[in-house]
Design an enzyme around this catalytic site. Structure first.
Site, PDB file in Angstrom:
ATOM      1  N   ILE A 159       0.842  -1.211   0.000  1.00 25.16           N
ATOM      2  CA  ILE A 159       0.000   0.000   0.000  1.00 25.16           C
ATOM      3  C   ILE A 159       0.875   1.257   0.000  1.00 25.16           C
ATOM      4  O   ILE A 159       0.624   2.201  -0.761  1.00 25.16           O
ATOM      5  CB  ILE A 159      -0.981  -0.015   1.191  1.00 25.16           C
ATOM      6  CG1 ILE A 159      -1.926  -1.222   1.062  1.00 25.16           C
ATOM      7  CG2 ILE A 159      -1.785   1.291   1.255  1.00 25.16           C
ATOM      8  CD1 ILE A 159      -2.777  -1.517   2.285  1.00 25.16           C
ATOM      9  N   SER A 178      11.140   2.541   6.039  1.00 24.78           N
ATOM     10  CA  SER A 178      10.590   1.200   6.098  1.00 24.78           C
ATOM     11  C   SER A 178      11.651   0.278   6.663  1.00 24.78           C
ATOM     12  O   SER A 178      12.769   0.722   6.945  1.00 24.78           O
ATOM     13  CB  SER A 178      10.172   0.771   4.683  1.00 24.78           C
ATOM     14  OG  SER A 178       9.090  -0.122   4.739  1.00 24.78           O
ATOM     15  N   ARG A 179      11.308  -1.012   6.827  1.00 24.06           N
ATOM     16  CA  ARG A 179      12.330  -1.922   7.354  1.00 24.06           C
ATOM     17  C   ARG A 179      13.428  -2.145   6.334  1.00 24.06           C
ATOM     18  O   ARG A 179      14.551  -2.429   6.671  1.00 24.06           O
ATOM     19  CB  ARG A 179      11.681  -3.259   7.712  1.00 24.06           C
ATOM     20  CG  ARG A 179      11.013  -3.221   9.063  1.00 24.06           C
ATOM     21  CD  ARG A 179      10.975  -4.581   9.665  1.00 24.06           C
ATOM     22  NE  ARG A 179      10.093  -5.468   8.935  1.00 24.06           N
ATOM     23  CZ  ARG A 179       9.233  -6.282   9.515  1.00 24.06           C
ATOM     24  NH1 ARG A 179       9.124  -6.290  10.823  1.00 24.06           N
ATOM     25  NH2 ARG A 179       8.480  -7.076   8.799  1.00 24.06           N
ATOM     26  N   ALA A 237      -3.451   2.834   8.345  1.00 26.51           N
ATOM     27  CA  ALA A 237      -2.811   1.578   8.780  1.00 26.51           C
ATOM     28  C   ALA A 237      -3.617   0.949   9.924  1.00 26.51           C
ATOM     29  O   ALA A 237      -4.544   0.169   9.676  1.00 26.51           O
ATOM     30  CB  ALA A 237      -1.379   1.863   9.179  1.00 26.51           C
ATOM     31  N   GLU A 267     -11.935   0.915  17.740  1.00 25.79           N
ATOM     32  CA  GLU A 267     -13.062   0.918  16.797  1.00 25.79           C
ATOM     33  C   GLU A 267     -14.191   0.027  17.299  1.00 25.79           C
ATOM     34  O   GLU A 267     -13.920  -1.027  17.857  1.00 25.79           O
ATOM     35  CB  GLU A 267     -12.580   0.403  15.429  1.00 25.79           C
ATOM     36  CG  GLU A 267     -11.593   1.349  14.787  1.00 25.79           C
ATOM     37  CD  GLU A 267     -11.070   0.846  13.445  1.00 25.79           C
ATOM     38  OE1 GLU A 267     -11.706  -0.026  12.838  1.00 25.79           O
ATOM     39  OE2 GLU A 267     -10.024   1.347  13.016  1.00 25.79           O
ATOM     40  N   HIS A 285     -13.145   3.504   8.713  1.00 29.68           N
ATOM     41  CA  HIS A 285     -12.380   2.328   8.254  1.00 29.68           C
ATOM     42  C   HIS A 285     -12.890   1.824   6.891  1.00 29.68           C
ATOM     43  O   HIS A 285     -13.377   0.701   6.774  1.00 29.68           O
ATOM     44  CB  HIS A 285     -12.421   1.200   9.304  1.00 29.68           C
ATOM     45  CG  HIS A 285     -11.237   0.270   9.193  1.00 29.68           C
ATOM     46  ND1 HIS A 285     -10.658  -0.329  10.285  1.00 29.68           N
ATOM     47  CD2 HIS A 285     -10.526  -0.169   8.112  1.00 29.68           C
ATOM     48  CE1 HIS A 285      -9.648  -1.099   9.870  1.00 29.68           C
ATOM     49  NE2 HIS A 285      -9.566  -1.010   8.552  1.00 29.68           N
TER      50      HIS A 285
HETATM   51  P1  NAP Z   1       2.861  -4.779   3.531  1.00 29.28           P
HETATM   52  O1  NAP Z   1       2.968  -4.956   2.058  1.00 29.28           O
HETATM   53  O2  NAP Z   1       3.367  -5.842   4.421  1.00 29.28           O
HETATM   54  O3  NAP Z   1       3.556  -3.378   3.889  1.00 29.28           O
HETATM   55  C1  NAP Z   1       3.905  -2.996   5.172  1.00 29.28           C
HETATM   56  C2  NAP Z   1       5.300  -2.404   5.113  1.00 29.28           C
HETATM   57  O4  NAP Z   1       5.646  -1.924   6.415  1.00 29.28           O
HETATM   58  C3  NAP Z   1       6.364  -3.425   4.710  1.00 29.28           C
HETATM   59  O5  NAP Z   1       7.242  -2.833   3.804  1.00 29.28           O
HETATM   60  C4  NAP Z   1       7.043  -3.723   6.027  1.00 29.28           C
HETATM   61  O6  NAP Z   1       8.362  -4.148   5.903  1.00 29.28           O
HETATM   62  C5  NAP Z   1       6.965  -2.379   6.704  1.00 29.28           C
HETATM   63  N1  NAP Z   1       7.169  -2.488   8.145  1.00 29.28           N
HETATM   64  C6  NAP Z   1       6.741  -3.449   8.983  1.00 29.28           C
HETATM   65  N2  NAP Z   1       7.138  -3.204  10.239  1.00 29.28           N
HETATM   66  C7  NAP Z   1       7.851  -2.059  10.184  1.00 29.28           C
HETATM   67  C8  NAP Z   1       8.533  -1.291  11.155  1.00 29.28           C
HETATM   68  N3  NAP Z   1       8.571  -1.679  12.436  1.00 29.28           N
HETATM   69  N4  NAP Z   1       9.158  -0.175  10.765  1.00 29.28           N
HETATM   70  C9  NAP Z   1       9.134   0.209   9.467  1.00 29.28           C
HETATM   71  N5  NAP Z   1       8.508  -0.483   8.494  1.00 29.28           N
HETATM   72  C10 NAP Z   1       7.861  -1.603   8.856  1.00 29.28           C
HETATM   73  O7  NAP Z   1       1.339  -4.550   3.939  1.00 29.28           O
HETATM   74  P2  NAP Z   1       0.205  -3.768   3.105  1.00 29.28           P
HETATM   75  O8  NAP Z   1      -0.570  -4.722   2.287  1.00 29.28           O
HETATM   76  O9  NAP Z   1       0.821  -2.590   2.467  1.00 29.28           O
HETATM   77  O10 NAP Z   1      -0.738  -3.311   4.328  1.00 29.28           O
HETATM   78  C11 NAP Z   1      -0.224  -2.491   5.365  1.00 29.28           C
HETATM   79  C12 NAP Z   1      -1.231  -2.333   6.478  1.00 29.28           C
HETATM   80  O11 NAP Z   1      -2.282  -1.475   6.048  1.00 29.28           O
HETATM   81  C13 NAP Z   1      -1.973  -3.610   6.900  1.00 29.28           C
HETATM   82  O12 NAP Z   1      -1.201  -4.395   7.773  1.00 29.28           O
HETATM   83  C14 NAP Z   1      -3.207  -3.060   7.572  1.00 29.28           C
HETATM   84  O13 NAP Z   1      -2.965  -2.839   8.934  1.00 29.28           O
HETATM   85  C15 NAP Z   1      -3.420  -1.727   6.859  1.00 29.28           C
HETATM   86  N6  NAP Z   1      -4.613  -1.746   5.995  1.00 29.28           N
HETATM   87  C16 NAP Z   1      -5.647  -0.926   6.279  1.00 29.28           C
HETATM   88  C17 NAP Z   1      -6.744  -0.883   5.448  1.00 29.28           C
HETATM   89  C18 NAP Z   1      -7.893   0.034   5.732  1.00 29.28           C
HETATM   90  O14 NAP Z   1      -9.024  -0.325   5.436  1.00 29.28           O
HETATM   91  N7  NAP Z   1      -7.642   1.221   6.265  1.00 29.28           N
HETATM   92  C19 NAP Z   1      -6.824  -1.711   4.316  1.00 29.28           C
HETATM   93  C20 NAP Z   1      -5.753  -2.543   4.067  1.00 29.28           C
HETATM   94  C21 NAP Z   1      -4.631  -2.557   4.905  1.00 29.28           C
HETATM   95  P3  NAP Z   1       8.711  -5.688   5.491  1.00 29.28           P
HETATM   96  O15 NAP Z   1       8.538  -5.711   4.014  1.00 29.28           O
HETATM   97  O16 NAP Z   1      10.114  -5.854   5.937  1.00 29.28           O
HETATM   98  O17 NAP Z   1       7.747  -6.571   6.208  1.00 29.28           O
HETATM   99  C1  GLV Z   2      -8.126  -3.681   6.616  1.00 30.73           C
HETATM  100  O1  GLV Z   2      -7.966  -2.900   7.492  1.00 30.73           O
HETATM  101  C2  GLV Z   2      -7.226  -4.719   6.276  1.00 30.73           C
HETATM  102  O2  GLV Z   2      -6.228  -4.937   6.998  1.00 30.73           O
HETATM  103  O3  GLV Z   2      -7.474  -5.389   5.267  1.00 30.73           O
END
Ligand code: NAP
Ligand code: GLV
Length: 328
Positions: A159, A178-179, A237, A267, A285
């Protein structure tokens, strides 16, 4: 007698997912518009082989400890902080999620919140509805330019990367923390920087990390103080990534310029401190909530559960180590 395994769907999901699951399992779907109580959840899970779960179901160690037959928890979300992964792994339960299919919708939401706050769209809408719009004027309700500004993305995964590509479309400079480096964001001209630099130099900060012990309260009083006084924080997030009390104080005290929030600590309860703040946009959300995305999530959640219970590798597994490859 029906010998097909039973699967519990804890909240209604789009029909395409239910129909896919129905081809293989006896479906036990919660048709109410409320979450199942813990007691009801456990009652239904007794004898079931799988559960399709939503973020508001708390599958903690205590609940997981009571599951006797469940072999797969298929979360209808990419985030899985509602599930104790360690407890599930110890119990040999496979946990799956829905990554990728919701990336674009959630990135759209982040940019939507950014624009809504920067250009005062929701505040303006409130004014118009109250009959307070007195006509165009040169000094009327100026917001902040978005084009050409700097965005800082915290968590450059799927994302975060999609937010970066949208931001480039607005001609923004992209910083990210990021990590590890993200080659795609690098190729867009994104600059991998320490958190401190990102906070100091960004006009907009987008949170895109998963919730974990490391990211809980990642943005607190100290970090908010480092941000520019006009900076806008966007959180799609998880609520817990930000210290909400510190955020409310920073917004009230003019330490930052505004916030666009889609997620909250408790929430669906929202800290009432946000309600009186004009420079905050509060979404319920909605990140992945488009018809198209929710249908894709339903399909993926169903395919994950079917694969595990058929002894195949699911498209997206969280705890790889417990994959069982035997057919039930
Ligand atoms: P993702 O592809 O795993 O991206 C998360 C990124 O954050 C990865 O690059 C990860 O590094 C990095 N990260 C993890 N821990 C960290 C830390 N301590 N410090 C710095 N960077 C860190 O996940 P995504 O699909 O983008 O989704 C991200 C989050 O968005 C979900 O987990 C969820 O909580 C949220 N979300 C919300 C909605 C909503 O409806 N608002 C919808 C979808 C998702 P690595 O690659 O090393 O793991
Ligand atoms: C929504 O918040 C999701 O993590 O898919």
């Amino acid at each position: 007698m029906n010998t097909r395994p039973r699967i519990v769907i804890t909240r209604r999901i789009p029909d395409n997912g239910i129909e896919l699951l129905r081809k293989h399992f006896v479906i036990d779907v919660n048709k109410t518009e409320k979450n199942l109580s813990r007691r009801e959840l456990l009652r239904r899970l007794e004898g079931a082989f799988g559960a399709v779960t939503v973020l508001s179901d708390a599958f903690d160690r205590e609940l997981i400890g009571k599951l006797t037959t469940v072999r797969v928890i298929s979360n209808f979300a990419v985030g899985y902080n509602n599930i104790d992964i360690k407890a599930a792994t110890e119990k040999g339960i496979v946990v799956t999620n829905t990554p990728g299919v919701l990336t674009e919708a959630t990135a759209d939401m982040a940019i939507g919140l950014l624009l809504a706050v920067a250009r005062r769209i929701v505040e303006g809408d409130r004014m118009v509805r109250k009959g307070k719009f007195r006509g165009w004027a040169p000094l009327f309700m100026p917001g902040h330019e978005v084009s050409g500004k700097t965005i800082g993305i915290i968590g450059a995964g799927r994302i975060g990367g999609a937010v970066a590509s949208r931001a480039r479309g607005f001609g923004m400079k992209v910083l990210y923390y990021s990590r590890r480096r993200n080659a795609e964001v690098d190729s867009l001209g994104g600059e991998f920087v320490p958190l401190r630099k990102l906070l100091r130099e960004s006009d907009f900060v987008s949170l895109n990390v998963p919730l974990s012990d490391e990211t809980r309260n990642l943005i607190g009083k100290r970090e908010l103080k480092m941000m520019k006084p006009m900076a806008i924080l966007v959180n799609t997030a998880r609520g817990e990534v930000v210290d909400e009390s510190a955020l409310i104080s920073a917004l009230k005290g003019g330490k930052i310029g505004g916030a666009g929030l889609d997620v909250y600590v408790d929430e669906p309860n929202i800290n009432p401190g946000f309600f009186s703040l004009e420079n905050v946009v509060l979404a319920p959300h909605l990140g992945s909530s488009t018809l198209e995305t929710r249908a894709r999530m339903a399909e993926l959640a169903a395919l994950n559960a079917i694969a595990v219970l058929k002894g195949r590798r699911p498209p997206s597994v969280v705890n790889q180590e417990v994959m069982e490859l035997s057919e039930i």
